[in-house]
Design a protein around this motif. Structure first.
Motif, PDB file in Angstrom:
ATOM      1  N   PHE A 141       0.482  -1.526  -0.008  1.00 48.31           N
ATOM      2  CA  PHE A 141       0.375   0.180   0.552  1.00 48.31           C
ATOM      3  C   PHE A 141       0.846   1.015  -0.076  1.00 48.31           C
ATOM      4  N   ARG A 142       2.240   1.274   0.628  1.00 41.90           N
ATOM      5  CA  ARG A 142       3.031   2.504   0.213  1.00 41.90           C
ATOM      6  C   ARG A 142       2.658   2.481  -1.406  1.00 41.90           C
ATOM      7  N   SER A 143       2.703   2.119  -2.566  1.00 44.03           N
ATOM      8  CA  SER A 143       3.395   2.160  -4.165  1.00 44.03           C
ATOM      9  C   SER A 143       2.862   3.688  -3.991  1.00 44.03           C
ATOM     10  N   PRO A 144       3.177   3.796  -4.863  1.00 44.52           N
ATOM     11  CA  PRO A 144       3.209   5.749  -5.122  1.00 44.52           C
ATOM     12  C   PRO A 144       1.557   5.388  -6.088  1.00 44.52           C
ATOM     13  N   GLY A 145       1.269   4.736  -6.701  1.00 47.09           N
ATOM     14  CA  GLY A 145      -0.074   4.376  -7.131  1.00 47.09           C
ATOM     15  C   GLY A 145      -1.405   4.787  -6.131  1.00 47.09           C
ATOM     16  N   PHE A 146      -1.394   3.633  -5.039  1.00 44.06           N
ATOM     17  CA  PHE A 146      -1.751   3.304  -3.884  1.00 44.06           C
ATOM     18  C   PHE A 146      -2.134   5.125  -3.005  1.00 44.06           C
ATOM     19  N   LYS A 147      -0.997   5.896  -2.989  1.00 38.28           N
ATOM     20  CA  LYS A 147      -1.236   6.810  -2.656  1.00 38.28           C
ATOM     21  C   LYS A 147      -1.541   7.738  -3.170  1.00 38.28           C
ATOM     22  N   ARG A 148      -1.785   7.361  -4.653  1.00 35.26           N
ATOM     23  CA  ARG A 148      -2.418   8.638  -4.854  1.00 35.26           C
ATOM     24  C   ARG A 148      -3.570   8.572  -4.311  1.00 35.26           C
ATOM     25  N   ALA A 149      -4.491   7.402  -4.793  1.00 37.29           N
ATOM     26  CA  ALA A 149      -5.367   7.052  -4.476  1.00 37.29           C
ATOM     27  C   ALA A 149      -6.110   7.685  -2.582  1.00 37.29           C
ATOM     28  N   LEU A 150      -4.838   6.987  -1.971  1.00 38.03           N
ATOM     29  CA  LEU A 150      -5.420   8.012  -0.636  1.00 38.03           C
ATOM     30  C   LEU A 150      -5.551   9.251  -0.875  1.00 38.03           C
ATOM     31  N   THR A 151      -4.820   9.805  -1.538  1.00 34.23           N
ATOM     32  CA  THR A 151      -4.962  11.558  -1.928  1.00 34.23           C
ATOM     33  C   THR A 151      -5.775  12.109  -1.816  1.00 34.23           C
ATOM     34  N   PHE A 152      -6.061  11.140  -2.601  1.00 28.69           N
ATOM     35  CA  PHE A 152      -7.668  11.883  -4.346  1.00 28.69           C
ATOM     36  C   PHE A 152      -8.850  11.343  -2.569  1.00 28.69           C
ATOM     37  N   TYR A 153      -8.674  10.621  -1.889  1.00 29.45           N
ATOM     38  CA  TYR A 153      -9.727   9.793  -0.764  1.00 29.45           C
ATOM     39  C   TYR A 153      -9.595  10.665   0.264  1.00 29.45           C
ATOM     40  N   ARG A 154      -8.409  11.536   0.932  1.00 32.85           N
ATOM     41  CA  ARG A 154      -8.975  12.467   1.577  1.00 32.85           C
ATOM     42  C   ARG A 154      -9.083  13.833   1.229  1.00 32.85           C
ATOM     43  N   GLU A 155      -8.368  14.157   0.279  1.00 37.40           N
ATOM     44  CA  GLU A 155      -8.774  15.562  -0.615  1.00 37.40           C
ATOM     45  C   GLU A 155     -10.387  15.421  -0.025  1.00 37.40           C
ATOM     46  N   ALA A 156     -11.445  14.554  -0.728  1.00 40.81           N
ATOM     47  CA  ALA A 156     -12.570  14.486  -0.700  1.00 40.81           C
ATOM     48  C   ALA A 156     -13.314  15.111   0.627  1.00 40.81           C
ATOM     49  N   PHE A 157     -12.415  13.980   1.614  1.00 44.08           N
ATOM     50  CA  PHE A 157     -12.456  14.561   2.824  1.00 44.08           C
ATOM     51  C   PHE A 157     -12.420  16.256   3.507  1.00 44.08           C
ATOM     52  N   ASP A 158     -10.986  16.804   2.455  1.00 48.55           N
ATOM     53  CA  ASP A 158     -10.509  17.656   3.457  1.00 48.55           C
ATOM     54  C   ASP A 158     -11.227  18.820   2.759  1.00 48.55           C
ATOM     55  N   GLN A 159     -11.945  19.151   1.083  1.00 47.69           N
ATOM     56  CA  GLN A 159     -12.307  19.951   0.286  1.00 47.69           C
ATOM     57  C   GLN A 159     -14.692  19.843   1.288  1.00 47.69           C
ATOM     58  N   ARG A 160     -14.420  18.886   2.315  1.00 48.77           N
ATOM     59  CA  ARG A 160     -15.923  19.209   2.485  1.00 48.77           C
ATOM     60  C   ARG A 160     -16.433  18.741   1.107  1.00 48.77           C
ATOM     61  N   TRP A 161     -16.144  17.760   0.243  1.00 45.81           N
ATOM     62  CA  TRP A 161     -17.202  17.595  -0.819  1.00 45.81           C
ATOM     63  C   TRP A 161     -17.599  16.274  -0.262  1.00 45.81           C
ATOM     64  N   ALA A 162     -16.967  15.314   0.606  1.00 50.27           N
ATOM     65  CA  ALA A 162     -17.830  14.178   1.150  1.00 50.27           C
ATOM     66  C   ALA A 162     -18.440  14.663   2.756  1.00 50.27           C
ATOM     67  N   PRO A 163     -18.897  13.581   3.159  1.00 51.55           N
ATOM     68  CA  PRO A 163     -19.579  13.702   4.548  1.00 51.55           C
ATOM     69  C   PRO A 163     -18.951  12.837   5.138  1.00 51.55           C
TER      70      PRO A 163
ATOM     71  N   ALA B 227     -10.025  10.298   6.738  1.00 52.78           N
ATOM     72  CA  ALA B 227     -11.174  10.774   6.262  1.00 52.78           C
ATOM     73  C   ALA B 227     -10.814  11.696   7.393  1.00 52.78           C
ATOM     74  N   ASN B 228     -10.837  11.084   9.140  1.00 54.57           N
ATOM     75  CA  ASN B 228     -11.061  11.845  10.177  1.00 54.57           C
ATOM     76  C   ASN B 228      -9.993  12.700  10.563  1.00 54.57           C
ATOM     77  N   ARG B 229      -9.252  12.546   9.174  1.00 52.63           N
ATOM     78  CA  ARG B 229      -7.920  13.573   9.532  1.00 52.63           C
ATOM     79  C   ARG B 229      -6.793  12.697  11.311  1.00 52.63           C
ATOM     80  N   ARG B 230      -7.122  11.849  11.435  1.00 43.28           N
ATOM     81  CA  ARG B 230      -5.270  11.282  12.268  1.00 43.28           C
ATOM     82  C   ARG B 230      -4.915  11.006  11.701  1.00 43.28           C
ATOM     83  N   LEU B 231      -4.213  10.628  10.586  1.00 47.58           N
ATOM     84  CA  LEU B 231      -3.448  10.015   9.551  1.00 47.58           C
ATOM     85  C   LEU B 231      -3.291  11.318   8.451  1.00 47.58           C
TER      86      LEU B 231
END
Lengths: 292, 443
Positions: free
Chosen positions: B229-251, B403-407
């Motif tokens: 899961f530390r592969s660059p590709g999966f990290k990009r997916a994690l970034t996309f996922y986190r962004e959706a919560f950071d920007q308040r697009w997703a509750p 998503a909860n910004r704990r990590l």
């Protein structure tokens, strides 16, 4: 035949049943907890390793186990006193001469005990819904902002405690009621003649006379609350952020969801040790106080 | 009860005689039925959930075509199916044939409970390999052997509110992550702070997993020995996922907190909802009439164009312990026939895994199914290790922390690898053990 032999003979059937249906499974579970029994071992016994106390050591190093333990202790530390207080209060109300409609309230308070957890949990989940729940609606009437009861890690456990107390207090209440009814009325009469206020009557007559009942209810509730499982399983599934994972919930997941029976047995034994310690502590305290 | 019958004494003798005759008649019937059953071979077939209930309607036709066979269908609830199968395995009481979740195939193959099927497929011309979607077929392959044949497939993709997207100025469905992010930002501006662009339920691993499976790197490395899961590709997916919560697009919500997902979708509480094909029927049934024209489906956007997703669904397996594998295979063959699959789709709404079945008018005319048809060509199986379900749960839990910004993204990737490696410890030991044993016997 000696008297002691005759005693053993009479006890033998019961002892056999206890041995077969309690002793053996416990021993087997302990043996299991020293291995890494899992689905691989189910497929091929060659895949079974004897790991000694590794399961226990790993658990003690597993942050989730500590988390579950902390959650369970939180639940016990807040839930047990609250539950005992509420049930005692309800029993006193029902016992008091001023109360009316007693049979109705007795039934109403006892009703949650006999309903299924799953059914009432569904209703509670709606009551505590952030946007549509009755609780937040009532709070908004008092000018309090909506609280995310089941989605916020700080509020999820208190909500579960409230639910568990509401669900269970009727059971203890009935026991307390029986205890209260067994207190001789002349004691109160004597206290009243001596000029004791209702509060002093409660402190110096009711509480001491209820001592043994209180101890029994305390132990029963403690043992029951350590086994917290159904409430988080139905309402929150251990979430949010694993704030409602209890030790038993962890055991269920390890054992029945993932079939790591070795690990799950180790969890069970740790919980058992913890419960023994807590109950013994309570008994020791009660004995020191002279209640038994 | 007894008093009532005593007062009705005049009619009693006649009624008793009647009852006696009825019981006798029933007994005769039962005996006759039993006697008849003995002549036919019984195939025990277990199927999960709603499908298990509905498939019984397809059985009479099979029994008519195969007079010597009788199918005994047993329906398992999905929640307890996995436990029940493992228990049946431990107790040596597995049925002859079963439809199991695709992700369970590696586990039961490892338990050596499944009969290999490549020879049977080879001898069955009606089941052409090329007709099946690759991702779906691939889920039945474990270490080079075929153990399962797809029955129905599912994959997840976004259901979305076309009307809200149009109001936000989005002309066509986004195809890449960047386009999707722009669309979500536009929708969020349109709907305001109280509503959201997308629902990514925190109690499901699927939304994050479907993004992660698009990575060019595999999710596990070294033959399923370690997490990747530390592969660059999966990290990009994690970034996309986190962004959706950071920007308040997703509750930051779970499914259970959204009391009724369909209602909320109808009210526009969220505009995108990544979910499976069973929701086509649910949305049709549960959304109010005035919203019915406003929702549709679209293929899951990928990093640089239409993306992959997870190939789920259920597949037929034949158990090694069965004495009636030939008869069991006949049932599999029948239920895999294109016309039967089309009928099954009509009854349940489940999507067939065969391309030829997709030519049926029911599917070609269904506007919601089109995106799934497109997506299925890109569906990929999850890693084939028995521990996968458990690792998927960790993906869910770590995704919730993210998503909860704990990590942070890096911490989440490292944490996932750590958890996966711990879960895979036994597997590593076994593989090494097996390798040693092989080396020892080769010497």
């Amino acid at each position: 035949m000696k008297a002691s032999t005759a005693g053993w003979v009479f006890a033998a059937p019961a002892l056999t049943v206890i041995g077969v249906f309690f002793g053996l499974p416990v021993l087997a579970a302990f043996a299991l907890s020293l291995t890494d029994f899992d689905i691989y071992a189910l497929a091929n016994p060659d895949n079974l390793r004897f790991v000694g106390f590794d399961n226990y050591l790993n658990l003690l190093q597993n942050p989730l186990f500590w988390r579950a333990l902390g959650n369970t202790l939180y639940f016990v530390a807040v839930g047990v006193p609250l539950s005992v207080t509420v049930s005692l209060g309800a029993a006193l109300l029902l016992h008091s001469k001023l109360g009316t409609f007693k049979p109705f309230f007795r039934t109403a308070y006892f009703a949650p005990v006999v309903t299924t957890v799953v059914a009432v949990a569904v209703i509670w989940r709606y009551l505590f819904h952030t946007r549509y729940g009755l609780v937040n609606w009532a709070l908004s009437g008092l000018g309090i902002d909506p609280i995310d009861w089941l989605g916020d890690p700080t509020w999820a456990m208190p909500t579960i405690i409230l639910f568990a107390v509401w669900k269970n207090f009727g059971y203890n209440m009935i026991i307390f009621l029986a205890g209260l009814q067994a207190i001789p009325e002349d004691l109160y009469e004597a206290a009243r003649i001596d000029g004791a206020s209702p509060w002093r009557q409660f402190r110096h007559v009711t509480l001491p006379m209820l001592g043994p009942v209180l101890l029994m209810v305390g132990i029963l509730t403690l043992a029951g609350y350590f086994q917290l499982f159904a409430e988080p399983y139905v309402i929150t599934q251990g979430g949010p952020l694993q704030s409602t994972v209890s030790v038993l919930y962890l055991m269920y997941e390890e054992g029945f969801k993932w079939w790591n029976l070795g690990n799950a047995s180790a969890v069970a034994f740790l919980l058992f040790a913890l419960m023994t310690a807590a109950t013994s502590g309570l008994l020791w305290y009660a004995r020191r106080k002279g209640v038994e | 009860m007894s008093r009532a019958s005593a007062t009705a004494s005049p009619a009693r003798p006649a009624r008793l005689r009647w009852a006696g005759a009825m019981v006798l008649g029933l007994l005769c019937l039962l005996l006759a039925a039993c006697a008849k059953q003995d002549e036919r071979q019984v195939i025990r077939f277990w199927a999960m959930g709603y499908e298990g209930e509905i498939v019984a309607q397809l059985i009479p036709e099979f029994e008519r075509q195969n007079p010597g066979l009788r199918v005994q269908v047993q329906q398992m609830p999905i929640i307890s199916a996995h436990e029940k199968l493992l228990t049946a395995f431990a107790g040596d009481s597995l049925p002859d044939v079963c439809a199991i979740g695709n992700t369970w195939v590696p586990e039961f193959a490892l338990l050596d409970a499944l009969a290999p099927l490549e020879a049977r497929v080879g001898a069955t011309p009606s089941m052409a390999r090329a007709d099946y979607f690759d991702g779906a077929w691939d889920t039945g392959m474990v270490e080079g052997h075929l153990y399962a044949v797809p029955w129905y497939v599912e994959t997840r993709l976004p259901f979305y509110r076309r009307d809200i997207a149009q109001r936000a100025g989005i002309k066509q469905p986004p195809k890449t992550w960047a386009e999707w992010q722009r669309a979500m930002a536009a929708i969020k501006r349109e709907v305001g702070p109280e509503r959201y662009a997308i629902l990514l339920p925190l109690n499901e691993p699927e939304p994050l997993l479907n993004l992660g499976i698009q990575a060019p790197e595999p999710l596990l490395r070294d033959g399923g020995r370690y997490g990747n899961f530390r592969s660059p590709g999966f990290k990009r997916a994690l970034t996309f996922y986190r962004e959706a919560f950071d920007q308040r697009w997703a509750p930051t919500l779970t499914n259970t907190q959204v009391a009724n997902v369909w209602n909320e979708f109808g009210r526009g509480y969220f505009s995108y909802y990544v979910n499976g094909p069973w929701n086509i029927a649910e949305f049709r049934k549960r959304l109010p009439a005035d919203v019915q024209d406003d929702w549709t489906t679209m293929p899951l956007p990928g990093e640089h164009g239409p993306g992959a997703s997870v190939a789920g669904g259920a597949s037929f397996v034949v158990f090694r312990s069965s004495q009636k594998q030939d008869a069991a295979w006949k049932l599999v063959e029948y239920l895999s026939r294109t016309d039967v699959q089309i009928r099954f789709h009509g009854l349940t709404g489940n999507l067939p895994p065969r391309r030829s079945a997709w030519n049926a008018p029911a599917l070609t005319r269904d506007p919601y199914a089109a995106a799934f048809r497109d997506q299925l060509e890109r569906a990929k199986p999850t890693p084939k290790v028995p521990e996968w379900e458990r690792i998927a749960m960790e993906i869910k839990l770590v995704g919730e922390l993210l998503a909860n910004r704990r990590l942070s993204v890096d911490e989440a990737a490292a944490e996932l690898d750590r958890r996966a490696d711990r879960i895979l410890e036994k597997r590593r030991w076994m593989l090494d053990h097996r390798a040693e044993a092989a080396a020892g016997s080769g010497r």
